[in-house]
Write an enzyme that holds these catalytic residues in place. Structure first.
Site, PDB file in Angstrom:
ATOM      1  N   GLU A 107       5.702  14.326  -5.376  1.00  0.00           N
ATOM      2  CA  GLU A 107       6.905  13.619  -4.942  1.00  0.00           C
ATOM      3  C   GLU A 107       8.091  13.777  -5.880  1.00  0.00           C
ATOM      4  O   GLU A 107       8.587  12.802  -6.460  1.00  0.00           O
ATOM      5  CB  GLU A 107       6.607  12.132  -4.721  1.00  0.00           C
ATOM      6  CG  GLU A 107       5.597  11.887  -3.623  1.00  0.00           C
ATOM      7  CD  GLU A 107       5.679  10.502  -3.018  1.00  0.00           C
ATOM      8  OE1 GLU A 107       6.375   9.634  -3.571  1.00  0.00           O
ATOM      9  OE2 GLU A 107       5.044  10.293  -1.967  1.00  0.00           O
TER      10      GLU A 107
ATOM     11  N   GLU B 203      -0.936  12.683   1.202  1.00  0.00           N
ATOM     12  CA  GLU B 203      -1.032  11.226   1.176  1.00  0.00           C
ATOM     13  C   GLU B 203      -0.650  10.682   2.538  1.00  0.00           C
ATOM     14  O   GLU B 203       0.280  11.179   3.167  1.00  0.00           O
ATOM     15  CB  GLU B 203      -0.079  10.587   0.142  1.00  0.00           C
ATOM     16  CG  GLU B 203      -0.512  10.743  -1.284  1.00  0.00           C
ATOM     17  CD  GLU B 203       0.437  10.076  -2.277  1.00  0.00           C
ATOM     18  OE1 GLU B 203       1.129   9.112  -1.913  1.00  0.00           O
ATOM     19  OE2 GLU B 203       0.487  10.551  -3.419  1.00  0.00           O
TER      20      GLU B 203
ATOM     21  N   HIS C 256       1.779  13.530 -11.741  1.00  0.00           N
ATOM     22  CA  HIS C 256       1.997  12.385 -10.860  1.00  0.00           C
ATOM     23  C   HIS C 256       2.741  11.332 -11.687  1.00  0.00           C
ATOM     24  O   HIS C 256       2.258  10.235 -11.913  1.00  0.00           O
ATOM     25  CB  HIS C 256       0.674  11.878 -10.294  1.00  0.00           C
ATOM     26  CG  HIS C 256       0.812  11.102  -9.001  1.00  0.00           C
ATOM     27  ND1 HIS C 256       0.159  11.447  -7.841  1.00  0.00           N
ATOM     28  CD2 HIS C 256       1.542   9.994  -8.705  1.00  0.00           C
ATOM     29  CE1 HIS C 256       0.473  10.579  -6.880  1.00  0.00           C
ATOM     30  NE2 HIS C 256       1.311   9.684  -7.387  1.00  0.00           N
TER      31      HIS C 256
ATOM     32  N   TYR D 152       4.444   9.077   5.071  1.00  0.00           N
ATOM     33  CA  TYR D 152       4.361   7.631   5.278  1.00  0.00           C
ATOM     34  C   TYR D 152       5.307   7.225   6.414  1.00  0.00           C
ATOM     35  O   TYR D 152       4.895   7.156   7.551  1.00  0.00           O
ATOM     36  CB  TYR D 152       4.721   6.873   3.988  1.00  0.00           C
ATOM     37  CG  TYR D 152       3.665   6.991   2.900  1.00  0.00           C
ATOM     38  CD1 TYR D 152       2.582   6.126   2.877  1.00  0.00           C
ATOM     39  CD2 TYR D 152       3.764   7.951   1.891  1.00  0.00           C
ATOM     40  CE1 TYR D 152       1.607   6.219   1.887  1.00  0.00           C
ATOM     41  CE2 TYR D 152       2.800   8.059   0.903  1.00  0.00           C
ATOM     42  CZ  TYR D 152       1.723   7.180   0.906  1.00  0.00           C
ATOM     43  OH  TYR D 152       0.769   7.270  -0.079  1.00  0.00           O
TER      44      TYR D 152
ATOM     45  N   ASN E 150       3.263  14.415   1.645  1.00  0.00           N
ATOM     46  CA  ASN E 150       2.957  12.983   1.677  1.00  0.00           C
ATOM     47  C   ASN E 150       3.709  12.396   2.870  1.00  0.00           C
ATOM     48  O   ASN E 150       4.937  12.526   2.949  1.00  0.00           O
ATOM     49  CB  ASN E 150       3.417  12.297   0.392  1.00  0.00           C
ATOM     50  CG  ASN E 150       2.594  12.709  -0.822  1.00  0.00           C
ATOM     51  OD1 ASN E 150       1.662  13.513  -0.716  1.00  0.00           O
ATOM     52  ND2 ASN E 150       2.937  12.172  -1.983  1.00  0.00           N
TER      53      ASN E 150
ATOM     54  N   ARG F  45      -8.433  13.955  -4.167  1.00  0.00           N
ATOM     55  CA  ARG F  45      -7.210  14.328  -4.859  1.00  0.00           C
ATOM     56  C   ARG F  45      -6.964  13.313  -5.972  1.00  0.00           C
ATOM     57  O   ARG F  45      -6.817  12.117  -5.703  1.00  0.00           O
ATOM     58  CB  ARG F  45      -6.034  14.336  -3.873  1.00  0.00           C
ATOM     59  CG  ARG F  45      -4.714  14.558  -4.542  1.00  0.00           C
ATOM     60  CD  ARG F  45      -3.530  14.658  -3.571  1.00  0.00           C
ATOM     61  NE  ARG F  45      -2.330  14.820  -4.364  1.00  0.00           N
ATOM     62  CZ  ARG F  45      -1.269  14.007  -4.319  1.00  0.00           C
ATOM     63  NH1 ARG F  45      -1.198  13.028  -3.457  1.00  0.00           N
ATOM     64  NH2 ARG F  45      -0.254  14.199  -5.127  1.00  0.00           N
TER      65      ARG F  45
HETATM   66  C1  PNW Z   1       3.745   7.475  -3.169  1.00  0.00           C
HETATM   67  N1  PNW Z   1       9.121   4.982  -0.631  1.00  0.00           N
HETATM   68  O1  PNW Z   1       4.842   6.769  -3.617  1.00  0.00           O
HETATM   69  C2  PNW Z   1       3.059   7.907  -4.449  1.00  0.00           C
HETATM   70  O2  PNW Z   1       2.761   9.272  -4.494  1.00  0.00           O
HETATM   71  C3  PNW Z   1       1.859   7.084  -4.774  1.00  0.00           C
HETATM   72  O3  PNW Z   1       1.646   7.163  -6.158  1.00  0.00           O
HETATM   73  C4  PNW Z   1       2.059   5.665  -4.278  1.00  0.00           C
HETATM   74  O4  PNW Z   1       1.112   4.778  -4.741  1.00  0.00           O
HETATM   75  C5  PNW Z   1       2.058   5.751  -2.768  1.00  0.00           C
HETATM   76  O5  PNW Z   1       3.033   6.667  -2.300  1.00  0.00           O
HETATM   77  C6  PNW Z   1       2.270   4.409  -2.084  1.00  0.00           C
HETATM   78  O6  PNW Z   1       3.516   3.897  -2.411  1.00  0.00           O
HETATM   79  C7  PNW Z   1       5.846   6.339  -2.792  1.00  0.00           C
HETATM   80  O7  PNW Z   1       9.750   3.988  -1.087  1.00  0.00           O
HETATM   81  C8  PNW Z   1       6.556   5.240  -3.221  1.00  0.00           C
HETATM   82  O8  PNW Z   1       9.479   5.546   0.401  1.00  0.00           O
HETATM   83  C9  PNW Z   1       7.621   4.803  -2.504  1.00  0.00           C
HETATM   84  C10 PNW Z   1       7.997   5.461  -1.355  1.00  0.00           C
HETATM   85  C11 PNW Z   1       7.297   6.556  -0.898  1.00  0.00           C
HETATM   86  C12 PNW Z   1       6.204   6.997  -1.640  1.00  0.00           C
END
Ligand code: PNW
Length: 490
Positions: free
Chosen positions: A206, A395, A160, A336, A334, A116
């Site tokens: 995002e 992601e 992006h 996390y 995505n 991706r």
């Molecule tokens: C994503 N948060 O960003 C982006 O899609 C990527 O470009 C980035 O490098 C990756 O996650 C890692 O950070 C985020 O603060 C940035 O929760 C911040 C957050 C979540 C996603």
């Protein structure tokens, strides 16, 4: 060998790192002879599961002034003093623009079958709109050929975050519906030119992050702090741009092109998994994603969203809601950290959000709370709420300190811990029938981490930003093993 490891240890490490060293089996005698219980069953993913990695244009490409590329809002932002923690910019970044062949080789080494990446809008339309740059897609042409030639399926994101600066200057960027129209034209153009080889397209990465951070609190480009009514209008415009792009790709691309968003869904996880809390998490997920995913998938803003926005609600027409909810082929998520842990509540809308204790563990990025069950609940609830049949985790991954050891290796055990646990939970979801079809690990290699500059490393490959040398971390071996076995714990 150097360092403080015994030969036996080194043999073990070499095996892990795939170095092919003749270290002998590093298994203690007693464990060979002790009778064992049944062998641990590997937690397999469904057959045909797509394993990939991910990057984005501004974070890796560099070459910001080459081949007619226009400026993006991130070029302007990173060159504004005080915006980026380490005062860096991505003018050069990983120089992926010139080293893409080597980088495709890195993907291949992992055994990943999908990549991706994102296309930089200002390369294609330097002014955002108007005449396309004749050289604008050449790099992506080459990249597609290189990927396909190596048996790697390309998945491209159209946006992006690198909005052409010209659109920010002329119409206020996403504050104007003109930008939605320009985005649709760009999307249609890319589809027309690349759809012979590009079969999977993500519209926008995002929405939630760049709208709130770029236009609401001013931390991301373009650094605006607009009042709530204007932020809501930006949010609506971005959703509209997604829908218009879906339509433009359908109109100008090829039949069979698969399209969807790549959204940082606000993940709502039941604090304790009782049926009542799971129901509460479902309600919360719908409400907390009302501005993007829910309207994209249902064509309606929820009553809760409109009530909460009150006089600041966006202005829109029914026709726009129809466009926003143009049918998609998959949902990209995505994943996390959880946004909220929730419990059931008697009071409408039926859930309470719990505060995070300050001792909640997080990874090297302090926003990245380590909560593996997010990878189970988020796709499960999304599939249930919106009845989607195909989900990709677009992601998942973590930053880690990633110090280079004296022996030259990077023992990123915390990243392996994170991945092992998140993937175990993701596998649990697939085993229960949640339709997750693929997973893109963020990131292939360390890169420019937005406001954190080069201080936060998310890669499977370490990048020395002086020499640009790429070195596999231990987690690259971990991921290669997962891919080879199509399983965790094997
Ligand atoms: C994503 N948060 O960003 C982006 O899609 C990527 O470009 C980035 O490098 C990756 O996650 C890692 O950070 C985020 O603060 C940035 O929760 C911040 C957050 C979540 C996603």
């Amino acid at each position: 060998m150097r360092g403080r490891f015994s030969r036996r240890h080194f043999g073990k490490l070499a095996g892990l790192l795939g170095l092919g060293m003749a270290g002998g089996p590093a298994v203690a005698e007693e464990s060979r002879t002790t009778p064992t219980t049944a062998p641990q069953r590997p937690a397999s993913f469904p057959s045909g599961f797509i394993w990939g990695t991910a990057t984005s244009s501004y974070q890796v490409e560099g070459a910001v002034h080459e081949d007619g590329r226009g400026l993006s809002i991130w070029d302007t932002f990173t060159h504004t003093p005080g915006k980026i923690y380490d005062n860096s910019n991505a003018d050069r970044a990983n120089d992926h623009y010139h080293r893409y062949k080597e980088d495709v080789g890195l993907i291949k080494e992992l055994g990943a079958k999908a990549y991706r990446f994102s296309i930089a809008w200002p390369r294609v339309f330097p002014e955002g709109t108007g005449a396309p740059n004749p050289k604008g897609l050449d790099f992506y042409d080459r990249l597609l050929d290189e990927l396909l030639g190596n048996g790697i399926e390309p998945f491209a994101t159209l946006y992006h975050w690198d909005l052409p600066q010209a659109l920010q200057d002329s119409v206020g960027g996403w504050q104007s519906a003109d930008t939605c129209k320009a985005f649709a034209d760009y999307a249609g153009y890319v589809a027309k030119r690349l759809a012979d080889r590009l079969k999977y397209i993500f519209t926008i990465n995002e929405c939630g992050r760049f709208v709130n951070f770029g236009y609401g609190i001013g931390l991301d480009a373009p650094g605006l702090k607009l009042p709530p009514a204007q932020v809501n209008q930006v949010r609506h415009n971005v959703a509209l741009a997604h829908g218009l792009a879906v339509q433009a790709i359908r109109a100008q691309g090829r039949a069979g092109t698969k399209i969807g968003p790549a959204e940082n869904i606000a993940g709502c996880v039941p604090a304790i998994d009782t049926p009542e809390n799971v129901r509460a998490a479902e309600i919360a997920t719908r409400e907390m994603n009302a501005g993007f995913l829910n309207v994209m998938l249902t064509g309606k803003y929820t009553d809760g969203f409109l009530k909460y926005a009150g006089k600041d609600a966006p202005k829109y027409t029914d026709e726009e809601l129809k466009i926003i909810s143009s049918p998609m082929d998959f949902l990209g998520l995505n994943i996390y950290a959880p946004q909220y842990y929730v419990v059931a509540s008697e009071r409408p809308p039926g859930f309470d959000v719990l505060p995070f204790p300050s001792s909640f563990p997080h990874m090297s990025s302090d926003w990245l709370r380590c909560a593996p069950e997010t990878a189970y609940w988020v796709p499960l609830l999304a599939a249930r709420i919106w009845n989607v049949e195909t989900i990709y985790v677009t992601e998942n991954g973590t930053s880690s300190e990633d110090k280079v050891s004296s022996d030259g290796n990077i023992y990123d055990l915390d990243r392996i811990m994170f991945l092992r646990n998140y993937l175990t939970q993701l596998q649990r979801a697939t085993a229960e029938g949640v339709p997750v079809r693929g997973y893109f690990l963020w990131s292939l290699m360390d890169n420019f981490e937005w406001i954190y500059g080069f201080e936060k490393r998310f890669g499977l490959y370490h990048v020395d930003f002086h020499t640009l040398r790429r070195t596999p971390k231990l987690s690259a071996s971990f991921y290669r093993n997962v891919i080879a076995k199509n399983a965790v714990g094997a």
